[in-house]
Design a protein around this motif. Sequence first.
Motif, PDB file in Angstrom:
ATOM      1  N   ASP A   1       0.834  -1.209   0.000  1.00 40.88           N
ATOM      2  CA  ASP A   1       0.000   0.000   0.000  1.00 40.88           C
ATOM      3  C   ASP A   1       0.866   1.255   0.000  1.00 40.88           C
ATOM      4  O   ASP A   1       0.584   2.218  -0.722  1.00 40.88           O
ATOM      5  CB  ASP A   1      -0.925   0.016   1.213  1.00 40.88           C
ATOM      6  CG  ASP A   1      -2.017  -1.048   1.116  1.00 40.88           C
ATOM      7  OD1 ASP A   1      -2.234  -1.566   0.004  1.00 40.88           O
ATOM      8  OD2 ASP A   1      -2.626  -1.354   2.154  1.00 40.88           O
ATOM      9  N   ALA A   2       1.908   1.258   0.821  1.00 44.59           N
ATOM     10  CA  ALA A   2       2.815   2.408   0.857  1.00 44.59           C
ATOM     11  C   ALA A   2       3.538   2.570  -0.474  1.00 44.59           C
ATOM     12  O   ALA A   2       3.746   3.688  -0.947  1.00 44.59           O
ATOM     13  CB  ALA A   2       3.824   2.240   1.992  1.00 44.59           C
ATOM     14  N   PHE A   3       3.900   1.449  -1.091  1.00 46.52           N
ATOM     15  CA  PHE A   3       4.579   1.513  -2.384  1.00 46.52           C
ATOM     16  C   PHE A   3       3.676   2.157  -3.435  1.00 46.52           C
ATOM     17  O   PHE A   3       4.141   2.964  -4.255  1.00 46.52           O
ATOM     18  CB  PHE A   3       4.988   0.108  -2.822  1.00 46.52           C
ATOM     19  CG  PHE A   3       5.685   0.065  -4.145  1.00 46.52           C
ATOM     20  CD1 PHE A   3       6.935   0.645  -4.319  1.00 46.52           C
ATOM     21  CD2 PHE A   3       5.098  -0.561  -5.234  1.00 46.52           C
ATOM     22  CE1 PHE A   3       7.586   0.611  -5.548  1.00 46.52           C
ATOM     23  CE2 PHE A   3       5.736  -0.610  -6.460  1.00 46.52           C
ATOM     24  CZ  PHE A   3       6.982  -0.023  -6.620  1.00 46.52           C
ATOM     25  N   ALA A   4       2.392   1.830  -3.427  1.00 53.69           N
ATOM     26  CA  ALA A   4       1.459   2.425  -4.386  1.00 53.69           C
ATOM     27  C   ALA A   4       1.379   3.932  -4.226  1.00 53.69           C
ATOM     28  O   ALA A   4       1.088   4.654  -5.188  1.00 53.69           O
ATOM     29  CB  ALA A   4       0.081   1.806  -4.228  1.00 53.69           C
ATOM     30  N   GLY A   5       1.646   4.431  -3.025  1.00 54.29           N
ATOM     31  CA  GLY A   5       1.621   5.872  -2.785  1.00 54.29           C
ATOM     32  C   GLY A   5       2.974   6.537  -2.913  1.00 54.29           C
ATOM     33  O   GLY A   5       3.121   7.716  -2.551  1.00 54.29           O
ATOM     34  N   LEU A   6       3.951   5.824  -3.449  1.00 53.28           N
ATOM     35  CA  LEU A   6       5.320   6.355  -3.526  1.00 53.28           C
ATOM     36  C   LEU A   6       5.426   7.708  -4.232  1.00 53.28           C
ATOM     37  O   LEU A   6       6.226   8.559  -3.824  1.00 53.28           O
ATOM     38  CB  LEU A   6       6.233   5.330  -4.200  1.00 53.28           C
ATOM     39  CG  LEU A   6       7.736   5.499  -3.952  1.00 53.28           C
ATOM     40  CD1 LEU A   6       8.074   5.200  -2.503  1.00 53.28           C
ATOM     41  CD2 LEU A   6       8.534   4.575  -4.881  1.00 53.28           C
ATOM     42  N   PRO A   7       4.637   7.989  -5.282  1.00 55.52           N
ATOM     43  CA  PRO A   7       4.772   9.290  -5.949  1.00 55.52           C
ATOM     44  C   PRO A   7       4.471  10.491  -5.058  1.00 55.52           C
ATOM     45  O   PRO A   7       4.805  11.617  -5.427  1.00 55.52           O
ATOM     46  CB  PRO A   7       3.753   9.183  -7.100  1.00 55.52           C
ATOM     47  CG  PRO A   7       3.704   7.732  -7.421  1.00 55.52           C
ATOM     48  CD  PRO A   7       3.802   7.058  -6.087  1.00 55.52           C
ATOM     49  N   SER A   8       3.868  10.281  -3.901  1.00 58.74           N
ATOM     50  CA  SER A   8       3.626  11.397  -2.981  1.00 58.74           C
ATOM     51  C   SER A   8       4.817  11.633  -2.041  1.00 58.74           C
ATOM     52  O   SER A   8       4.809  12.601  -1.281  1.00 58.74           O
ATOM     53  CB  SER A   8       2.362  11.144  -2.148  1.00 58.74           C
ATOM     54  OG  SER A   8       2.556  10.065  -1.251  1.00 58.74           O
ATOM     55  N   TRP A   9       5.827  10.779  -2.101  1.00 55.23           N
ATOM     56  CA  TRP A   9       6.964  10.886  -1.203  1.00 55.23           C
ATOM     57  C   TRP A   9       7.932  11.972  -1.669  1.00 55.23           C
ATOM     58  O   TRP A   9       8.029  12.281  -2.864  1.00 55.23           O
ATOM     59  CB  TRP A   9       7.717   9.569  -1.114  1.00 55.23           C
ATOM     60  CG  TRP A   9       6.991   8.472  -0.391  1.00 55.23           C
ATOM     61  CD1 TRP A   9       5.636   8.290  -0.306  1.00 55.23           C
ATOM     62  CD2 TRP A   9       7.591   7.396   0.325  1.00 55.23           C
ATOM     63  NE1 TRP A   9       5.362   7.163   0.417  1.00 55.23           N
ATOM     64  CE2 TRP A   9       6.527   6.593   0.823  1.00 55.23           C
ATOM     65  CE3 TRP A   9       8.896   7.017   0.594  1.00 55.23           C
ATOM     66  CZ2 TRP A   9       6.766   5.439   1.577  1.00 55.23           C
ATOM     67  CZ3 TRP A   9       9.131   5.876   1.339  1.00 55.23           C
ATOM     68  CH2 TRP A   9       8.071   5.109   1.828  1.00 55.23           C
ATOM     69  N   HIS A  10       8.664  12.511  -0.745  1.00 52.38           N
ATOM     70  CA  HIS A  10       9.692  13.517  -1.006  1.00 52.38           C
ATOM     71  C   HIS A  10      10.796  12.931  -1.901  1.00 52.38           C
ATOM     72  O   HIS A  10      11.393  11.918  -1.568  1.00 52.38           O
ATOM     73  CB  HIS A  10      10.273  13.967   0.339  1.00 52.38           C
ATOM     74  CG  HIS A  10      11.404  14.939   0.254  1.00 52.38           C
ATOM     75  ND1 HIS A  10      11.257  16.216  -0.253  1.00 52.38           N
ATOM     76  CD2 HIS A  10      12.696  14.818   0.633  1.00 52.38           C
ATOM     77  CE1 HIS A  10      12.408  16.842  -0.177  1.00 52.38           C
ATOM     78  NE2 HIS A  10      13.307  16.027   0.346  1.00 52.38           N
ATOM     79  N   ARG A  11      11.002  13.537  -3.070  1.00 46.53           N
ATOM     80  CA  ARG A  11      12.076  13.155  -4.008  1.00 46.53           C
ATOM     81  C   ARG A  11      12.028  11.660  -4.331  1.00 46.53           C
ATOM     82  O   ARG A  11      13.047  10.970  -4.359  1.00 46.53           O
ATOM     83  CB  ARG A  11      13.440  13.561  -3.435  1.00 46.53           C
ATOM     84  CG  ARG A  11      13.549  15.059  -3.162  1.00 46.53           C
ATOM     85  CD  ARG A  11      14.855  15.478  -2.542  1.00 46.53           C
ATOM     86  NE  ARG A  11      15.953  15.413  -3.494  1.00 46.53           N
ATOM     87  CZ  ARG A  11      17.165  15.952  -3.275  1.00 46.53           C
ATOM     88  NH1 ARG A  11      17.410  16.594  -2.150  1.00 46.53           N
ATOM     89  NH2 ARG A  11      18.115  15.844  -4.175  1.00 46.53           N
TER      90      ARG A  11
ATOM     91  N   HIS B   1      17.675  -0.068  -3.444  1.00 43.11           N
ATOM     92  CA  HIS B   1      16.659  -0.930  -4.035  1.00 43.11           C
ATOM     93  C   HIS B   1      15.377  -0.760  -3.208  1.00 43.11           C
ATOM     94  O   HIS B   1      15.408  -0.237  -2.093  1.00 43.11           O
ATOM     95  CB  HIS B   1      17.083  -2.403  -3.964  1.00 43.11           C
ATOM     96  CG  HIS B   1      18.403  -2.708  -4.597  1.00 43.11           C
ATOM     97  ND1 HIS B   1      18.645  -2.530  -5.941  1.00 43.11           N
ATOM     98  CD2 HIS B   1      19.560  -3.192  -4.055  1.00 43.11           C
ATOM     99  CE1 HIS B   1      19.887  -2.902  -6.213  1.00 43.11           C
ATOM    100  NE2 HIS B   1      20.462  -3.300  -5.085  1.00 43.11           N
ATOM    101  N   ILE B   2      14.269  -1.232  -3.735  1.00 44.08           N
ATOM    102  CA  ILE B   2      13.022  -1.230  -2.979  1.00 44.08           C
ATOM    103  C   ILE B   2      12.478  -2.658  -2.932  1.00 44.08           C
ATOM    104  O   ILE B   2      12.324  -3.313  -3.969  1.00 44.08           O
ATOM    105  CB  ILE B   2      11.978  -0.280  -3.578  1.00 44.08           C
ATOM    106  CG1 ILE B   2      12.463   1.171  -3.452  1.00 44.08           C
ATOM    107  CG2 ILE B   2      10.626  -0.453  -2.883  1.00 44.08           C
ATOM    108  CD1 ILE B   2      11.493   2.208  -3.963  1.00 44.08           C
ATOM    109  N   GLY B   3      12.207  -3.121  -1.721  1.00 45.39           N
ATOM    110  CA  GLY B   3      11.576  -4.415  -1.517  1.00 45.39           C
ATOM    111  C   GLY B   3      10.132  -4.203  -1.105  1.00 45.39           C
ATOM    112  O   GLY B   3       9.871  -3.619  -0.045  1.00 45.39           O
ATOM    113  N   VAL B   4       9.207  -4.622  -1.931  1.00 45.22           N
ATOM    114  CA  VAL B   4       7.785  -4.416  -1.676  1.00 45.22           C
ATOM    115  C   VAL B   4       7.235  -5.638  -0.941  1.00 45.22           C
ATOM    116  O   VAL B   4       7.238  -6.749  -1.473  1.00 45.22           O
ATOM    117  CB  VAL B   4       7.010  -4.201  -2.989  1.00 45.22           C
ATOM    118  CG1 VAL B   4       5.546  -3.910  -2.701  1.00 45.22           C
ATOM    119  CG2 VAL B   4       7.625  -3.059  -3.796  1.00 45.22           C
TER     120      VAL B   4
END
Length: 218
Positions: free
Chosen positions: A109-119, A128-131
Amino acid sequence: MGQPRPLALFGGTFDPVHLGHLSVAWEASELLDAEVRLMPASVPPHRPAPLATPVQRVAMLQAALERQSRLSLDTRELDRSGASYTYDTLRELRAEQGTRPLVLLIGADAFAGLPSWHRWRELFDVAHIGVLSRPGVEARVPEALEREVAPRRVSEPSALHGVPAGKVIELAVTPLEISATRIRELLAEGRDPRYLLPCGLFDDPALLAPYRAAGQSS
């Protein structure tokens, strides 16, 4: 000398830390063959401030992580004043760790909202990102995010070893449906959520005192 094991970061308010947090962090460590550090956030930009103080949350995490060596604690975001931005933390770790693979562990769920994160696009430059996902459940992500991550997706954890940053991997872990909000409610009611929290949190009554006191003052 061989390539160092990846270092994975699992952040949150941990207000309080519970078995759901520890379970997925442990599984991710096994899947990735990585050191995993639990990193409590200071002032989370997207949610209310924690009920417990930083000192109290660190004490709970220390108690929860006793008698094992796979998971550890990193308090750098608590030691830094102001809002906790993941990019700043990862950039600092990158400077410390050199070319060691870094993995940011986040829920689907947090990954789906990644575009709202700072930079957020620059996160891939430093880690890397582990979902963390449920087995058999595919996470849906916004189109802009999918375009960014599509060429970065890998399916084997070994693909993250030897590469400092830039990949995205889905890790199917066993979710425990445990709510920190519900735990706080139970403690405020004077109840004992014995099998939702690590045993170490019950060894010292002071560790859970902030949540019990919240019920007495309401």
